[in-house]
Scaffold this motif. Structure first.
Motif, PDB file in Angstrom:
ATOM      1  N   LEU A  40      35.159  22.083  16.619  1.00  0.00           N
ATOM      2  CA  LEU A  40      34.402  20.859  16.331  1.00  0.00           C
ATOM      3  C   LEU A  40      34.469  19.857  17.480  1.00  0.00           C
ATOM      4  O   LEU A  40      33.511  19.101  17.716  1.00  0.00           O
ATOM      5  CB  LEU A  40      34.919  20.216  15.039  1.00  0.00           C
ATOM      6  N   SER A  41      35.589  19.825  18.198  1.00  0.00           N
ATOM      7  CA  SER A  41      35.746  18.847  19.281  1.00  0.00           C
ATOM      8  C   SER A  41      35.442  19.448  20.656  1.00  0.00           C
ATOM      9  O   SER A  41      35.676  18.806  21.675  1.00  0.00           O
ATOM     10  CB  SER A  41      37.172  18.291  19.274  1.00  0.00           C
ATOM     11  N   ARG A  42      34.913  20.693  20.661  1.00  0.00           N
ATOM     12  CA  ARG A  42      34.656  21.361  21.945  1.00  0.00           C
ATOM     13  C   ARG A  42      33.667  20.606  22.809  1.00  0.00           C
ATOM     14  O   ARG A  42      33.913  20.389  24.001  1.00  0.00           O
ATOM     15  CB  ARG A  42      34.134  22.780  21.674  1.00  0.00           C
ATOM     16  N   GLU A  43      32.543  20.166  22.281  1.00  0.00           N
ATOM     17  CA  GLU A  43      31.512  19.493  23.068  1.00  0.00           C
ATOM     18  C   GLU A  43      32.038  18.184  23.650  1.00  0.00           C
ATOM     19  O   GLU A  43      31.802  17.865  24.821  1.00  0.00           O
ATOM     20  CB  GLU A  43      30.275  19.242  22.205  1.00  0.00           C
ATOM     21  N   TRP A  44      32.751  17.439  22.809  1.00  0.00           N
ATOM     22  CA  TRP A  44      33.312  16.182  23.312  1.00  0.00           C
ATOM     23  C   TRP A  44      34.326  16.430  24.415  1.00  0.00           C
ATOM     24  O   TRP A  44      34.328  15.738  25.447  1.00  0.00           O
ATOM     25  CB  TRP A  44      33.984  15.433  22.157  1.00  0.00           C
ATOM     26  N   TRP A  45      35.184  17.442  24.233  1.00  0.00           N
ATOM     27  CA  TRP A  45      36.220  17.720  25.226  1.00  0.00           C
ATOM     28  C   TRP A  45      35.609  18.180  26.547  1.00  0.00           C
ATOM     29  O   TRP A  45      36.023  17.742  27.617  1.00  0.00           O
ATOM     30  CB  TRP A  45      37.185  18.779  24.697  1.00  0.00           C
ATOM     31  N   MET A  46      34.616  19.064  26.463  1.00  0.00           N
ATOM     32  CA  MET A  46      33.980  19.573  27.684  1.00  0.00           C
ATOM     33  C   MET A  46      33.232  18.465  28.411  1.00  0.00           C
ATOM     34  O   MET A  46      33.125  18.479  29.641  1.00  0.00           O
ATOM     35  CB  MET A  46      33.028  20.720  27.340  1.00  0.00           C
ATOM     36  N   GLY A  47      32.714  17.501  27.652  1.00  0.00           N
ATOM     37  CA  GLY A  47      31.992  16.413  28.295  1.00  0.00           C
ATOM     38  C   GLY A  47      32.920  15.369  28.900  1.00  0.00           C
ATOM     39  O   GLY A  47      32.649  14.839  29.989  1.00  0.00           O
ATOM     40  N   ALA A  48      34.016  15.072  28.239  1.00  0.00           N
ATOM     41  CA  ALA A  48      34.912  14.007  28.703  1.00  0.00           C
ATOM     42  C   ALA A  48      36.035  14.516  29.598  1.00  0.00           C
ATOM     43  O   ALA A  48      36.516  13.789  30.474  1.00  0.00           O
ATOM     44  CB  ALA A  48      35.512  13.289  27.484  1.00  0.00           C
ATOM     45  N   HIS A  49      36.449  15.766  29.411  1.00  0.00           N
ATOM     46  CA  HIS A  49      37.598  16.293  30.169  1.00  0.00           C
ATOM     47  C   HIS A  49      37.317  17.727  30.638  1.00  0.00           C
ATOM     48  O   HIS A  49      38.134  18.635  30.447  1.00  0.00           O
ATOM     49  CB  HIS A  49      38.864  16.282  29.300  1.00  0.00           C
ATOM     50  N   ALA A  50      36.188  17.922  31.238  1.00  0.00           N
ATOM     51  CA  ALA A  50      35.788  19.273  31.647  1.00  0.00           C
ATOM     52  C   ALA A  50      36.742  19.865  32.683  1.00  0.00           C
ATOM     53  O   ALA A  50      36.949  21.077  32.731  1.00  0.00           O
ATOM     54  CB  ALA A  50      34.365  19.243  32.215  1.00  0.00           C
ATOM     55  N   ASP A  51      37.336  19.013  33.507  1.00  0.00           N
ATOM     56  CA  ASP A  51      38.211  19.521  34.561  1.00  0.00           C
ATOM     57  C   ASP A  51      39.547  20.029  34.021  1.00  0.00           C
ATOM     58  O   ASP A  51      40.279  20.733  34.732  1.00  0.00           O
ATOM     59  CB  ASP A  51      38.457  18.431  35.614  1.00  0.00           C
ATOM     60  N   SER A  52      39.902  19.695  32.781  1.00  0.00           N
ATOM     61  CA  SER A  52      41.178  20.140  32.211  1.00  0.00           C
ATOM     62  C   SER A  52      40.990  21.083  31.025  1.00  0.00           C
ATOM     63  O   SER A  52      41.903  21.263  30.226  1.00  0.00           O
ATOM     64  CB  SER A  52      42.013  18.933  31.769  1.00  0.00           C
ATOM     65  N   ALA A  53      39.797  21.659  30.920  1.00  0.00           N
ATOM     66  CA  ALA A  53      39.534  22.574  29.808  1.00  0.00           C
ATOM     67  C   ALA A  53      40.294  23.889  30.006  1.00  0.00           C
ATOM     68  O   ALA A  53      40.374  24.423  31.120  1.00  0.00           O
ATOM     69  CB  ALA A  53      38.034  22.853  29.697  1.00  0.00           C
ATOM     70  N   LEU A  54      40.853  24.384  28.935  1.00  0.00           N
ATOM     71  CA  LEU A  54      41.565  25.669  28.973  1.00  0.00           C
ATOM     72  C   LEU A  54      40.585  26.820  28.847  1.00  0.00           C
ATOM     73  O   LEU A  54      39.506  26.686  28.261  1.00  0.00           O
ATOM     74  CB  LEU A  54      42.587  25.736  27.830  1.00  0.00           C
ATOM     75  N   SER A  55      40.976  27.980  29.378  1.00  0.00           N
ATOM     76  CA  SER A  55      40.147  29.176  29.282  1.00  0.00           C
ATOM     77  C   SER A  55      41.019  30.364  28.878  1.00  0.00           C
ATOM     78  O   SER A  55      42.236  30.258  28.747  1.00  0.00           O
ATOM     79  CB  SER A  55      39.457  29.446  30.629  1.00  0.00           C
ATOM     80  N   ILE A  56      40.395  31.523  28.709  1.00  0.00           N
ATOM     81  CA  ILE A  56      41.096  32.696  28.177  1.00  0.00           C
ATOM     82  C   ILE A  56      42.100  33.313  29.151  1.00  0.00           C
ATOM     83  O   ILE A  56      43.175  33.741  28.721  1.00  0.00           O
ATOM     84  CB  ILE A  56      40.065  33.751  27.723  1.00  0.00           C
ATOM     85  N   PRO A  57      41.812  33.421  30.477  1.00  0.00           N
ATOM     86  CA  PRO A  57      42.736  34.140  31.382  1.00  0.00           C
ATOM     87  C   PRO A  57      44.199  33.714  31.298  1.00  0.00           C
ATOM     88  O   PRO A  57      45.073  34.595  31.242  1.00  0.00           O
ATOM     89  CB  PRO A  57      42.140  33.861  32.766  1.00  0.00           C
ATOM     90  N   PRO A  58      44.548  32.413  31.281  1.00  0.00           N
ATOM     91  CA  PRO A  58      45.977  32.087  31.183  1.00  0.00           C
ATOM     92  C   PRO A  58      46.626  32.616  29.906  1.00  0.00           C
ATOM     93  O   PRO A  58      47.776  33.059  29.920  1.00  0.00           O
ATOM     94  CB  PRO A  58      45.985  30.554  31.209  1.00  0.00           C
ATOM     95  N   PHE A  59      45.877  32.603  28.796  1.00  0.00           N
ATOM     96  CA  PHE A  59      46.428  33.091  27.535  1.00  0.00           C
ATOM     97  C   PHE A  59      46.570  34.613  27.541  1.00  0.00           C
ATOM     98  O   PHE A  59      47.419  35.160  26.837  1.00  0.00           O
ATOM     99  CB  PHE A  59      45.544  32.641  26.374  1.00  0.00           C
ATOM    100  N   THR A  60      45.736  35.281  28.314  1.00  0.00           N
ATOM    101  CA  THR A  60      45.883  36.732  28.428  1.00  0.00           C
ATOM    102  C   THR A  60      47.219  37.083  29.079  1.00  0.00           C
ATOM    103  O   THR A  60      47.961  37.948  28.597  1.00  0.00           O
ATOM    104  CB  THR A  60      44.733  37.319  29.251  1.00  0.00           C
ATOM    105  N   LEU A  61      47.533  36.403  30.171  1.00  0.00           N
ATOM    106  CA  LEU A  61      48.809  36.646  30.852  1.00  0.00           C
ATOM    107  C   LEU A  61      49.983  36.258  29.966  1.00  0.00           C
ATOM    108  O   LEU A  61      50.972  36.989  29.849  1.00  0.00           O
ATOM    109  CB  LEU A  61      48.853  35.864  32.171  1.00  0.00           C
ATOM    110  N   MET A  62      49.869  35.092  29.303  1.00  0.00           N
ATOM    111  CA  MET A  62      50.943  34.649  28.422  1.00  0.00           C
ATOM    112  C   MET A  62      51.109  35.595  27.237  1.00  0.00           C
ATOM    113  O   MET A  62      52.226  35.885  26.804  1.00  0.00           O
ATOM    114  CB  MET A  62      50.651  33.231  27.926  1.00  0.00           C
ATOM    115  N   GLY A  63      49.990  36.102  26.716  1.00  0.00           N
ATOM    116  CA  GLY A  63      50.046  36.999  25.562  1.00  0.00           C
ATOM    117  C   GLY A  63      50.734  38.306  25.881  1.00  0.00           C
ATOM    118  O   GLY A  63      51.513  38.827  25.072  1.00  0.00           O
ATOM    119  N   VAL A  64      50.466  38.862  27.056  1.00  0.00           N
ATOM    120  CA  VAL A  64      51.122  40.110  27.464  1.00  0.00           C
ATOM    121  C   VAL A  64      52.624  39.903  27.588  1.00  0.00           C
ATOM    122  O   VAL A  64      53.434  40.707  27.098  1.00  0.00           O
ATOM    123  CB  VAL A  64      50.521  40.620  28.792  1.00  0.00           C
ATOM    124  N   ALA A  65      53.009  38.801  28.243  1.00  0.00           N
ATOM    125  CA  ALA A  65      54.434  38.512  28.405  1.00  0.00           C
ATOM    126  C   ALA A  65      55.104  38.292  27.053  1.00  0.00           C
ATOM    127  O   ALA A  65      56.214  38.781  26.794  1.00  0.00           O
ATOM    128  CB  ALA A  65      54.625  37.294  29.297  1.00  0.00           C
TER     129      ALA A  65
END
Length: 308
Positions: A40-65
């Protein structure tokens, strides 16, 4: 211990009793709530804080570990569980061996009474060990199997199985001194008594040496933080599929954590712990059948597919 018939794979998808869902349902609902909030807050977050948005790759590495970490922890927990099961299997074998060895005793006119005393002491040893490991009250089970003088002495002891084992050793040593046992027979019996003592000590070592508490704290914090942050990273990529995927991933990690917690203390009464009540009954039934004695107490029954 969970006792359930084998089901078709499709029915296993909807099993409630015997699964860990009741233990983690609250945390799964929390992850689901965070997932919906993240979408629900995705659009607001991407508009106001696009430079600090999280993505899947870091969680992939963390998930494997994290998966490797959980797998290692569960391996350690299962090793404790399996060692405890082997010790109780060895206890059953040693009890049968002792009764078989004592069966050759020639006590003038008192052999049935003598054999019954040995059988009751062996059964009491198993029940006393169970209660010591579970830190429960052993008075009822011991009162059924021990005479009053020994029962009074055992009830005052902190390590009840060892007092019973000593009394059993004294009983058999007296028979050896009276000539009812040859030296060879006594040596063999003494080795079996030593096995019973070693088994008791090994079980006490497992029960008194848990997995370090800080290790458990680290696992719980890591799993929960990962599961709470995962929806934020998924929301920017898969949208409304986030609640489904994040909750399923959380179920996998949280279930592995709970299973590891349950089997790391194998002598408890949680669903996946050893069925010590049933094992004690099996030991008593086995040795009583060897001498034609009556079994005291009733066989434990599974309740809600759980055998204690």
């Amino acid at each position: 211990m969970i006792i359930r018939p084998r089901h078709h794979w499709f029915r296993l998808l909807f099993v409630w009793r015997g699964s860990v869902l009741p233990d983690i349902i609250g945390r799964l609902l929390l992850v689901l709530f965070v997932s919906i909030l993240a979408v629900l807050s995705r659009e607001w977050w991407m508009g106001a804080h696009a430079d600090s948005a999280l993505s899947i790759p870091p969680f992939t590495l963390m998930g494997v570990a994290l998966a490797i970490f959980l797998g290692f922890r569960n391996s350690v927990s299962y090793e404790r569980f399996w060692e405890a099961r082997k010790q109780w299997g060895g206890l059953l074998v040693a009890a049968r061996t002792l009764v078989r060895q004592v069966g050759s005793v020639t006590v003038d006119g008192q052999k049935p009474v003598f054999l019954l005393s040995v059988v009751r002491a062996v059964s009491a040893f198993a029940f006393a060990l169970k209660h010591q490991l579970r830190q429960s009250d052993a008075s009822h089970d011991l009162a059924l199997r021990l005479d009053e003088p020994l029962l009074s002495q055992v009830n005052q002891a902190a390590f009840k199985p060892q007092i019973i084992l000593r009394a059993l050793s004294d009983l058999l040593a007296d028979a050896a001194r009276q000539g009812a046992l040859s030296e060879t027979q006594w040596l063999a019996i003494d080795k079996t008594l030593t096995v019973l003592g070693d088994t008791s000590g090994a079980c006490e070592r497992i029960a008194s040496t848990p997995i370090p508490y800080t290790y458990r704290v680290l696992m719980t914090r890591t799993v929960m933080v990962y599961c709470m942050l995962l929806p934020i990273g998924l929301a920017t990529s898969i949208g409304w599929l986030t609640p489904l995927i994040a909750t399923f991933v959380a179920y996998t990690f949280l279930a592995l954590e709970i299973i590891g917690e349950q089997i790391e203390e194998p002598f408890g009464t949680e669903p996946n712990d050893l069925a010590l009540d049933a094992m004690c009954h099996t030991i008593e039934l086995s040795v009583c059948e060897m001498v034609g004695a009556d079994v005291l107490g009733e066989a434990p029954q599974a309740r809600n597919f759980i055998l204690t």
